[in-house]
Design a protein around this motif. Structure first.
Motif, mmCIF file in Angstrom:
data_model
loop_
_atom_site.group_PDB
_atom_site.id
_atom_site.type_symbol
_atom_site.label_atom_id
_atom_site.label_comp_id
_atom_site.label_asym_id
_atom_site.label_seq_id
_atom_site.Cartn_x
_atom_site.Cartn_y
_atom_site.Cartn_z
ATOM 1 N N ALA A 123 0.797 -1.229 0.000
ATOM 2 C CA ALA A 123 0.000 0.000 0.000
ATOM 3 C C ALA A 123 0.830 1.280 0.000
ATOM 4 N N ALA A 124 2.159 1.174 0.077
ATOM 5 C CA ALA A 124 3.059 2.338 0.061
ATOM 6 C C ALA A 124 2.783 3.306 1.219
ATOM 7 N N GLN A 125 2.464 2.760 2.379
ATOM 8 C CA GLN A 125 2.172 3.571 3.567
ATOM 9 C C GLN A 125 3.428 3.757 4.407
ATOM 10 N N SER A 126 3.564 4.924 4.998
ATOM 11 C CA SER A 126 4.677 5.139 5.920
ATOM 12 C C SER A 126 4.497 4.208 7.122
ATOM 13 N N GLN A 143 25.150 5.686 -2.894
ATOM 14 C CA GLN A 143 24.726 6.906 -2.212
ATOM 15 C C GLN A 143 23.882 6.577 -0.975
ATOM 16 N N GLU A 144 23.647 7.604 -0.172
ATOM 17 C CA GLU A 144 22.704 7.462 0.930
ATOM 18 C C GLU A 144 21.359 7.951 0.410
ATOM 19 N N LYS A 145 20.316 7.127 0.572
ATOM 20 C CA LYS A 145 18.997 7.462 0.047
ATOM 21 C C LYS A 145 18.053 7.813 1.191
ATOM 22 N N SER A 146 17.187 8.761 0.938
ATOM 23 C CA SER A 146 16.220 9.208 1.925
ATOM 24 C C SER A 146 14.806 8.956 1.407
ATOM 25 N N TYR A 147 13.980 8.329 2.255
ATOM 26 C CA TYR A 147 12.617 7.972 1.865
ATOM 27 C C TYR A 147 11.550 8.829 2.529
ATOM 28 N N TRP A 148 11.877 9.348 3.712
ATOM 29 C CA TRP A 148 10.878 10.147 4.431
ATOM 30 C C TRP A 148 11.585 10.995 5.463
ATOM 31 N N VAL A 149 11.223 12.263 5.508
ATOM 32 C CA VAL A 149 11.738 13.199 6.498
ATOM 33 C C VAL A 149 10.538 13.931 7.082
ATOM 34 N N VAL A 150 10.382 13.842 8.398
ATOM 35 C CA VAL A 150 9.339 14.589 9.100
ATOM 36 C C VAL A 150 10.034 15.313 10.244
ATOM 37 N N TYR A 151 9.774 16.590 10.386
ATOM 38 C CA TYR A 151 10.448 17.372 11.424
ATOM 39 C C TYR A 151 9.466 18.337 12.088
ATOM 40 N N THR A 207 4.747 11.170 20.633
ATOM 41 C CA THR A 207 5.769 10.123 20.741
ATOM 42 C C THR A 207 5.502 8.948 19.803
ATOM 43 N N SER A 208 4.672 9.177 18.802
ATOM 44 C CA SER A 208 4.443 8.130 17.809
ATOM 45 C C SER A 208 3.809 8.721 16.558
ATOM 46 N N LEU A 209 4.016 8.008 15.467
ATOM 47 C CA LEU A 209 3.346 8.295 14.209
ATOM 48 C C LEU A 209 2.658 7.008 13.793
ATOM 49 N N LYS A 210 1.380 7.088 13.465
ATOM 50 C CA LYS A 210 0.642 5.910 13.027
ATOM 51 C C LYS A 210 1.082 5.508 11.626
ATOM 52 N N GLN A 211 0.810 4.264 11.249
ATOM 53 C CA GLN A 211 1.083 3.849 9.883
ATOM 54 C C GLN A 211 0.257 4.726 8.951
ATOM 55 N N ASN A 212 0.890 5.194 7.879
ATOM 56 C CA ASN A 212 0.280 6.116 6.924
ATOM 57 C C ASN A 212 -0.030 7.468 7.564
ATOM 58 N N SER A 213 0.814 7.880 8.500
ATOM 59 C CA SER A 213 0.635 9.133 9.229
ATOM 60 C C SER A 213 0.661 10.344 8.300
ATOM 61 N N ASN A 248 6.739 13.817 0.599
ATOM 62 C CA ASN A 248 5.851 12.738 1.025
ATOM 63 C C ASN A 248 6.707 11.508 1.319
ATOM 64 N N TYR A 249 6.076 10.436 1.723
ATOM 65 C CA TYR A 249 6.763 9.173 1.960
ATOM 66 C C TYR A 249 7.012 8.484 0.632
ATOM 67 N N ASP A 250 8.245 8.093 0.392
ATOM 68 C CA ASP A 250 8.621 7.350 -0.804
ATOM 69 C C ASP A 250 8.896 5.915 -0.358
ATOM 70 N N PRO A 251 8.017 4.972 -0.654
ATOM 71 C CA PRO A 251 8.187 3.614 -0.127
ATOM 72 C C PRO A 251 9.410 2.900 -0.693
ATOM 73 N N MET A 252 9.964 1.993 0.099
ATOM 74 C CA MET A 252 11.086 1.191 -0.347
ATOM 75 C C MET A 252 10.652 0.364 -1.549
ATOM 76 N N CYS A 253 11.559 0.270 -2.534
ATOM 77 C CA CYS A 253 11.245 -0.450 -3.763
ATOM 78 C C CYS A 253 12.563 -0.925 -4.359
ATOM 79 N N SER A 254 13.205 -1.832 -3.682
ATOM 80 C CA SER A 254 14.536 -2.302 -4.044
ATOM 81 C C SER A 254 14.600 -2.771 -5.485
ATOM 82 N N LYS A 255 15.564 -2.242 -6.220
ATOM 83 C CA LYS A 255 15.726 -2.621 -7.619
ATOM 84 C C LYS A 255 16.600 -3.853 -7.780
ATOM 85 N N GLY A 256 17.502 -4.064 -6.842
ATOM 86 C CA GLY A 256 18.405 -5.198 -6.949
ATOM 87 C C GLY A 256 17.958 -6.359 -6.093
ATOM 88 N N PRO A 257 18.468 -7.548 -6.388
ATOM 89 C CA PRO A 257 18.100 -8.720 -5.586
ATOM 90 C C PRO A 257 18.792 -8.685 -4.227
#
Length: 153
Positions: free
Chosen positions: A31-34, A60-68, A75-81, A96-105
């Motif tokens: 579902a591509a939810q945080s 490189q170092e990759k970033s998928y989500w930054v919330v500040y 003290t918590s963020l719900k799934q799909n916050s 927005n949240y960019d879900p993990m989507c590994s290209k390599g095996p």
């Protein structure tokens, strides 16, 4: 599979199973939810929190989500916050949240880091990349805690 710079500061996630695998709902295969993130034991002086989900790839170092600028009483963020704190820019330049989507095996390790800060950060969302946020936090960082999670396609 976690580490911290402050004794007792801990990050957990109900979106991660007992073997440390991230729920498929938090990836591009689902579902591509945080992920849900909960933290405890932050320093008493904490005024805001920041969260970063990232991965060190071979190139490189990759970033998928930054919330500040998450208020200290949160003290918590719900799934799909959504609607808590300010969402910064991921590596694709989107706030927005960019879900993990590994290209390599193979198995990959990702990191969920929560930062405890002594003040609010004055950074615009478009400029709030992981790298820029790290620079902005330099003099206000009280501690950080990281939960390592696994994902394999």
């Amino acid at each position: 599979m976690s580490r911290t710079t402050v004794a007792g500061f801990e990050v957990i996630s109900t979106s991660v199973d007992e073997k440390h695998f991230l729920s498929v709902d938090c990836t591009c295969d689902g579902a591509a939810q945080s992920p849900a993130i909960t933290w405890s034991g932050a320093p008493a002086e904490t005024k805001t929190f920041a969260v970063s989900i990232w991965h060190t790839a071979p190139d490189q170092e990759k970033s998928y989500w930054v919330v500040y600028n998450i208020p200290a009483n949160v003290t918590s963020l719900k799934q799909n916050s959504q609607g808590v704190g300010s969402v910064g820019a991921n590596d694709r330049g989107s706030t927005n949240y960019d879900p993990m989507c590994s290209k390599g095996p193979g198995l990959k390790k990702y990191h969920i880091t929560v930062f405890a800060l002594s003040s609010k950060l004055e950074v615009s969302p478009r400029e709030a990349t992981r790298a820029n946020l790290r620079k902005a936090m330099k003099n206000v960082l009280l501690g950080e805690s990281t939960l390592d999670v696994l994902y394999e396609r």
